[in-house]
Motif scaffolding. Sequence first.
Motif, mmCIF file in Angstrom:
data_model
loop_
_atom_site.group_PDB
_atom_site.id
_atom_site.type_symbol
_atom_site.label_atom_id
_atom_site.label_comp_id
_atom_site.label_asym_id
_atom_site.label_seq_id
_atom_site.Cartn_x
_atom_site.Cartn_y
_atom_site.Cartn_z
ATOM 1 N N ASN A 1 0.676 -1.057 -0.002
ATOM 2 C CA ASN A 1 0.157 -0.022 0.066
ATOM 3 C C ASN A 1 0.768 1.365 0.151
ATOM 4 O O ASN A 1 0.574 2.102 -0.768
ATOM 5 C CB ASN A 1 -0.853 0.034 1.092
ATOM 6 C CG ASN A 1 -2.001 -1.129 1.158
ATOM 7 O OD1 ASN A 1 -2.294 -1.314 0.141
ATOM 8 N ND2 ASN A 1 -2.600 -1.392 2.271
ATOM 9 N N ALA B 1 1.834 1.592 -3.455
ATOM 10 C CA ALA B 1 0.724 2.267 -4.331
ATOM 11 C C ALA B 1 0.539 3.769 -3.990
ATOM 12 O O ALA B 1 0.574 4.639 -5.040
ATOM 13 C CB ALA B 1 -0.305 1.593 -3.872
ATOM 14 N N GLN C 1 2.750 -6.068 -6.128
ATOM 15 C CA GLN C 1 2.516 -4.479 -5.910
ATOM 16 C C GLN C 1 1.429 -4.174 -7.079
ATOM 17 O O GLN C 1 0.811 -3.065 -7.062
ATOM 18 C CB GLN C 1 3.810 -3.678 -6.013
ATOM 19 C CG GLN C 1 4.641 -3.984 -4.843
ATOM 20 C CD GLN C 1 6.221 -3.450 -4.894
ATOM 21 O OE1 GLN C 1 6.749 -3.774 -6.061
ATOM 22 N NE2 GLN C 1 6.267 -3.006 -3.716
ATOM 23 N N THR D 1 -1.930 -2.513 -6.489
ATOM 24 C CA THR D 1 -1.978 -1.061 -7.046
ATOM 25 C C THR D 1 -3.116 -0.850 -7.906
ATOM 26 O O THR D 1 -3.866 0.216 -7.794
ATOM 27 C CB THR D 1 -0.665 -0.462 -7.432
ATOM 28 O OG1 THR D 1 0.295 -0.473 -6.463
ATOM 29 C CG2 THR D 1 -0.775 0.759 -7.979
#
Length: 386
Positions: A245, A248, A283, A287
């Motif tokens: 996170n 992101a 990721q 994301t």
Amino acid sequence: MRKRLKNRIWPLWAFLCCAAPVLAQPPRGPLVVSPQVNADKTVTFRYLAPQAKEVRLSGQFLKAPVEMSKDAQGIWSVVTEPIKPDIYPYSFQVDGITVMDPANVAFFPNERFKASLVDVPGDSPLVHAMKNVPHGSINYEYYPSLEGTTGSLVVYTPPGYDQNPATKYPVFYLISGTTDTEETFFKVGKTNLILDNLIAEGKAKPMIIVMPYGNIAARVAEQKSGPKPADPTVRDGDDAVKRANDFATDLVSRVIPYVEKNYRTLANRENRAIGGFSRGGGQTLRTAFSNLDKFAWVCSYSSYLSPAEMDRNFPQIGGDAARTNTRLKLFWVSVGSDDFLYKGTVEFMDYLKAKKVNFKSLITDGGHTWMNVKKYVAETTPLLFR
């Protein structure tokens, strides 16, 4: 007169005195050529270590490390069996210590292991080979990142970017794996050469590729003089999810604005793609699923999210498959049959099928390697921005 002459002679005398210790240095060791790729696709590796008791060659083209032999000059060497053309990481084990090849300037950028690279060319040029085609550019960029740190990017611009100042381009954000750096897709994945070749053949659209560093926690620790945190032990544990996170947040709030300010981009979701390998694949998925207003093209290489995490954190993806399918112009999932993440990736694909989420998939031979990653990049980039 004498004073002038003395002043003129002094620099020469000083030079000779200073040069004497240099001239007295012992001669250098023998020249070592390594790796030497032979015409029959065998490769000769050499390592100078006169005092070593044992040297072994380790590489992803070998099933197990092989012994090397020492000659009278202290050079250890071995000739391999013919190697399938590709780019491979390798290293030497010198009395139990793993080292890079000091005779080779090509290396694998990584936070932990330090490997060299050997490029075995094909009889006809491979997709990542240097060809006589127009070439793009590689740029290193620094941007203001999270917690007051400075982030780093490698940015590829396609052939013609500098010559066509009125043209704007779509952007592919491409993220490396665990312990890799922002240079790995460039130096190991040869993404720039793959795109140069595909663009020249008319198979891929000209695009900008942005390669960020994925380990935000490590960079923050380094720049704030703290200890580097260990990698998460559970792929979908709280720590792993938090770090994903954070990545992101950094990508969406810092990297994309920086890129769109400093490069000529088509700044909308239809012209933004995101992809990644291993941790970078995780990721990518987290994301993208959290920001479908930002990305219409998603490529997961050798990675997955568990069904439990999908239901817990991204229920909208499978819960409203019709909307997901409308929004994602490409959803790609690929993995090698010998990859240690193969089982989890197949379970992820089965989950998507059960939820009726559309995706394209590719299962190749081989494992969790950059040899496979190059294949995935070469297969997916022609599909982007069509």
